[in-house]
Design an enzyme around this catalytic site. Structure first.
Site, PDB file in Angstrom:
ATOM      1  N   CYS A   2      60.504  44.852   1.151  1.00  0.00           N
ATOM      2  CA  CYS A   2      61.323  43.639   1.183  1.00  0.00           C
ATOM      3  C   CYS A   2      62.797  43.964   1.430  1.00  0.00           C
ATOM      4  CB  CYS A   2      61.232  42.927  -0.149  1.00  0.00           C
ATOM      5  SG  CYS A   2      59.576  42.473  -0.617  1.00  0.00           S
ATOM      6  N   ARG A  27      62.219  48.457   7.905  1.00  0.00           N
ATOM      7  CA  ARG A  27      61.659  48.800   6.599  1.00  0.00           C
ATOM      8  C   ARG A  27      60.215  48.329   6.439  1.00  0.00           C
ATOM      9  NH1 ARG A  27      65.859  50.044   3.048  1.00  0.00           N
ATOM     10  NH2 ARG A  27      64.440  49.719   1.330  1.00  0.00           N
ATOM     11  N   TRP A  73      57.572  41.796   2.026  1.00  0.00           N
ATOM     12  CA  TRP A  73      56.414  42.688   2.173  1.00  0.00           C
ATOM     13  C   TRP A  73      55.495  42.309   1.031  1.00  0.00           C
ATOM     14  CZ3 TRP A  73      54.144  47.140  -0.224  1.00  0.00           C
ATOM     15  CH2 TRP A  73      53.451  47.996   0.643  1.00  0.00           C
ATOM     16  N   ASN A  99      63.470  41.165  -4.472  1.00  0.00           N
ATOM     17  CA  ASN A  99      62.698  42.381  -4.182  1.00  0.00           C
ATOM     18  C   ASN A  99      62.225  42.933  -5.515  1.00  0.00           C
ATOM     19  OD1 ASN A  99      63.566  42.072  -1.588  1.00  0.00           O
ATOM     20  ND2 ASN A  99      64.879  43.893  -1.565  1.00  0.00           N
ATOM     21  N   GLY A 100      61.029  43.474  -5.539  1.00  0.00           N
ATOM     22  CA  GLY A 100      60.514  44.039  -6.784  1.00  0.00           C
ATOM     23  C   GLY A 100      59.331  43.232  -7.280  1.00  0.00           C
ATOM     24  N   GLU A 480      52.136  68.268   7.678  1.00  0.00           N
ATOM     25  CA  GLU A 480      53.094  67.341   8.276  1.00  0.00           C
ATOM     26  C   GLU A 480      52.585  66.851   9.642  1.00  0.00           C
ATOM     27  OE1 GLU A 480      55.434  65.637   7.254  1.00  0.00           O
ATOM     28  OE2 GLU A 480      56.651  65.108   8.992  1.00  0.00           O
ATOM     29  N   LYS A 484      51.838  62.918  10.286  1.00  0.00           N
ATOM     30  CA  LYS A 484      52.533  62.191  11.354  1.00  0.00           C
ATOM     31  C   LYS A 484      51.527  61.530  12.284  1.00  0.00           C
ATOM     32  CE  LYS A 484      55.687  62.258  10.371  1.00  0.00           C
ATOM     33  NZ  LYS A 484      56.792  62.500   9.489  1.00  0.00           N
ATOM     34  N   GLU A 487      49.731  58.573  10.535  1.00  0.00           N
ATOM     35  CA  GLU A 487      50.622  57.444  10.267  1.00  0.00           C
ATOM     36  C   GLU A 487      50.842  56.576  11.499  1.00  0.00           C
ATOM     37  OE1 GLU A 487      53.921  58.367   6.923  1.00  0.00           O
ATOM     38  OE2 GLU A 487      53.977  59.741   8.607  1.00  0.00           O
ATOM     39  N   HIS A 503      35.080  76.918   3.912  1.00  0.00           N
ATOM     40  CA  HIS A 503      34.571  76.448   2.614  1.00  0.00           C
ATOM     41  C   HIS A 503      34.283  74.949   2.643  1.00  0.00           C
ATOM     42  CE1 HIS A 503      35.267  80.364   0.944  1.00  0.00           C
ATOM     43  NE2 HIS A 503      36.561  80.317   1.251  1.00  0.00           N
ATOM     44  N   LYS A 601      59.274  52.000   5.331  1.00  0.00           N
ATOM     45  CA  LYS A 601      60.201  53.132   5.401  1.00  0.00           C
ATOM     46  C   LYS A 601      60.543  53.661   4.015  1.00  0.00           C
ATOM     47  CE  LYS A 601      62.979  56.031   7.417  1.00  0.00           C
ATOM     48  NZ  LYS A 601      62.274  57.232   7.897  1.00  0.00           N
TER      49      LYS A 601
HETATM   50  C1  G6P Z   1      57.163  56.385   2.645  1.00  0.00           C
HETATM   51  C2  G6P Z   1      57.240  56.655   4.132  1.00  0.00           C
HETATM   52  C3  G6P Z   1      57.074  58.157   4.393  1.00  0.00           C
HETATM   53  C4  G6P Z   1      58.129  58.933   3.599  1.00  0.00           C
HETATM   54  C5  G6P Z   1      58.021  58.611   2.114  1.00  0.00           C
HETATM   55  C6  G6P Z   1      59.149  59.220   1.296  1.00  0.00           C
HETATM   56  O1  G6P Z   1      55.874  56.622   2.182  1.00  0.00           O
HETATM   57  O2  G6P Z   1      56.237  55.948   4.826  1.00  0.00           O
HETATM   58  O3  G6P Z   1      57.233  58.416   5.770  1.00  0.00           O
HETATM   59  O4  G6P Z   1      57.966  60.290   3.824  1.00  0.00           O
HETATM   60  O5  G6P Z   1      58.091  57.206   1.918  1.00  0.00           O
HETATM   61  O6  G6P Z   1      60.360  58.624   1.671  1.00  0.00           O
HETATM   62  P1  G6P Z   1      61.767  59.160   1.215  1.00  0.00           P
HETATM   63  O7  G6P Z   1      62.751  58.126   1.674  1.00  0.00           O
HETATM   64  O8  G6P Z   1      61.724  59.275  -0.289  1.00  0.00           O
HETATM   65  O9  G6P Z   1      61.966  60.477   1.861  1.00  0.00           O
END
Ligand code: G6P
Length: 606
Positions: A2, A27, A73, A99-100, A480, A484, A487, A503, A601
């Site tokens: 949000c 976001r 959101w 928000n929250g 990673e 990526k 996602e 294994h 985000k």
């Molecule tokens: C969310 C995002 C990820 C990110 C994570 C941590 O889950 O989708 O891409 O790595 O938050 O975010 P930060 O702002 O704490 O690095």
């Protein structure tokens, strides 16, 4: 997640609110709305969908110089017009954006319904508007104070009273709100990104604070009414840094920005005279650092993975036991907090709820926490008080690329610093400084291979499942790369330590399941060659990310080479092709790259 925007001043609020909402789109959200006060009445427009959908239904006549707006959101109640914010009380005098999560919303709702209130949404937030209307207090701030005493949960909130449009009242508990200071006008936002176009001078509210924001000033106080003193902070980002420029996606732009981002993370922090690094925000003298016996790194998502690489760097260079753990799990296992452990919280946004909660758990038990954060003045940065800012510039795409890289660079700076206090020699220090300085150009040469990686991505995009494997520090890179890819392309990708392949996962290797092997030419190179043989024996496609050297002794489906650095920094370079691979697979599959489905985000709720 949000987003909140607010404006009060002499200009027409609506275009400013709309532009702010656009800035918050990155976001992630599912509906949007705004409320503007004029002639003692509220004009409220909201809709499910995108900010441009809101734009489409915005009537010409919606005018007024005080307004609040929101991107939602969904948490309580599906995404719909009705559930979109702002919410109002029955008489449409008070508008709120929130928000929250209000945890006791259900019981408050039952009580309000019993007193005759009809709810118009399924949200937890709507109770606030009705409680404001029921409050006997004389001022909007006192009304909000009395309401917030009744609610439990988290909030970043902005409130507007149609009959008193000379102020917006905001409050915070667990969800950020900032005031942007303009010239006889003020802005409110949950994220400074929404207001950098207008001002770079901001005031962050702390948890338990409330502010009355007028066109010509603001006053902050605690929820009990005691005044608080705030010092405005200058945010280093300008409006231009939020532009996509020539790129079709923010992610691609941010991948391209990595050489500059690395330079900024390094800037002013290399001390060639003593073959070490200098980290201003560390605020720990050599003696204090030498007392540290262990390092524990906490973060979520890519921040956790960057932390795993950080742990590797620290162990290798400073010979201190170091490990990373998902911050989201940390507090639930009642962790032992040790005095001689240094805790490090990693967060690009500095707002991730789970990471913040982990920091608070450490602090509550008397531990020391250092932050590695990109967003200056963010909650985690302020909560940690000391740490390393990345200075990578704003990252808009939901997935992190340049901030992942800059975080690893920040850990390298710290590891060299710690190492040079101990056994790292001047020669080793000098070599590492040179290697760090060479990174930007090396990343640039990898980016030049984009066309090849894009071709490879076309082949990859046909599959539905993939493995990523690596050993030692190559394993976090495999993690990673897989993260990526899943996602943004929604392709199922799983990371495994290469040694673990036999294994279990080997059962799933087939011509339909490609494997990416992250294999620097290090001591484990020969072992990785065996892994390739294991996969080939099951006819699995093999994509190798490695460094220049002798040709591989067996045929593979593709080889991408990256330049060699110092061994501890190699993982950073091996990761860059995987960013481009994920990007191009997502492009080939026609995905919404910058705003992948179901992701946000910064995840500011639990
Ligand atoms: C969310 C995002 C990820 C990110 C994570 C941590 O889950 O989708 O891409 O790595 O938050 O975010 P930060 O702002 O704490 O690095």
């Amino acid at each position: 997640m949000c987003g909140i925007v607010g404006y009060i001043g002499k200009r027409d609020a609506t275009p400013i609110l709309m532009e702010g909402l656009h800035r918050l789109e990155y976001r992630g959200y599912d509906s949007a709305g705004l409320a503007v006060a004029r002639n003692e009445k509220l004009q409220v427009i909201k809709t499910k969908g995108k900010v441009r959908d809101l734009e489409r239904i915005l009537p010409e006549r919606i005018k007024g110089m005080t307004g609040i707006a929101h991107t939602r959101w969904a948490t309580h109640g599906e995404p719909s017009d009705r559930n979109a914010h702002p919410h109002t009380d029955t008489s449409e005098r008070f508008a709120i954006v929130h928000n929250g999560i209000i945890e006791n919303a259900a019981s408050l709702r039952t009580k309000l319904e019993a007193s005759g209130v009809t709810f118009r949404s399924e949200t937890d937030s709507e109770v606030i508007a009705h409680l404001l209307a029921a409050s006997p207090a004389d001022t909007l701030e006192d009304s909000l104070r009395s309401v917030l005493r009744l609610v439990t949960g988290t909030y970043g909130i902005a409130v507007l009273d149609a009959q008193r449009p000379e102020s917006i009242v905001i409050a915070r508990n667990g969800s950020p709100v900032v005031i942007g200071i303009g010239d006889r006008e003020m802005f409110v936002a949950s994220d400074p990104a929404a207001l950098v176009r207008h001002t770079q001078s901001v005031v962050h509210l702390d948890d338990g604070e409330l502010a009355v924001v007028r066109a010509d000033g603001y006053e902050t106080s605690t929820l009990d009414g005691g005044a608080t003193a705030k010092t405005p902070l200058t945010i280093p980002w300008t409006d231009e840094s939020f532009d996509k420029g020539e790129f079709s996606h923010y992610m691609r732009k941010e991948i391209a920005e990595q050489p500059d981002a690395i330079r900024r993370t390094l800037s002013g922090r290399l001390e060639p005279r003593f073959q070490t690094t200098h980290i201003g925000g560390l605020e720990m003298a050599a003696r204090e650092l030498l007392e540290v016996k262990r390092i524990k790194i906490l973060g979520c998502g890519s921040a956790y993975i960057a932390g795993s690489l950080g742990a590797h760097l620290i162990e290798q260079l400073a010979r201190l036991p170091a490990s990373a753990e998902p911050a989201s799990e940390f507090r639930y296992r009642n962790p032992v907090i040790e005095q001689d452990t240094l805790y490090i919280a990693v967060s690009q946004s500095g707002e991730t709820f789970d990471t913040l909660a982990a920091v608070q758990e450490v602090k509550r038990k008397g531990g020391r926490v250092l932050g590695i954060v990109n967003v200056v003045g963010s909650t985690i940065a302020r909560e940690c008080a000391r740490g390393i800012y990345l200075h990578a510039g704003p990252e808009i795409a939901v997935v992190s690329t340049k901030t992942f890289t800059s975080t690893v660079v920040a850990f390298a700076l710290l590891a060299v610093h710690l190492g040079r206090l101990k056994d790292l020699s001047t020669a080793q220090g000098a070599r590492l400084l040179a290697a760090l300085q060479a990174l930007p150009d090396q990343v640039a040469t990898i980016l030049n291979q984009e066309a090849r990686i894009a071709t490879l991505a076309q082949r990859f995009a046909r599959h539905e499942n993939a493995y990523f494997v690596g050993r030692a520090a190559g394993f976090p890179i495999a993690m990673e790369g897989a993260l990526k890819l899943k996602e943004i392309s929604y392709l199922h990708a799983e990371a495994y330590p290469a040694s673990e392949l036999k294994h279990g996962p080997l059962a799933l290797i087939s011509p339909e399941t490609p494997t990416v092997i992250v294999m620097p030419r290090d001591d484990l190179y020969a072992k990785n060659l065996s892994t390739i043989e294991e996969i080939r024996a099951r006819s699995g496609p093999t994509f190798v990310i490695t460094q220049p050297g002798d040709p591989l002794p067996m045929p593979v489906d593709a080889v991408i080479e990256v330049p060699k650095s110092e061994a501890v920094l190699d993982p950073l370079l091996l990761n860059i092709p995987l960013q481009l691979l994920a990007y191009h697979v997502a492009l080939a599959r026609g995905r919404n790259i910058d705003q992948p489905r179901n992701l946000a985000k910064s995840v500011t709720v639990e």
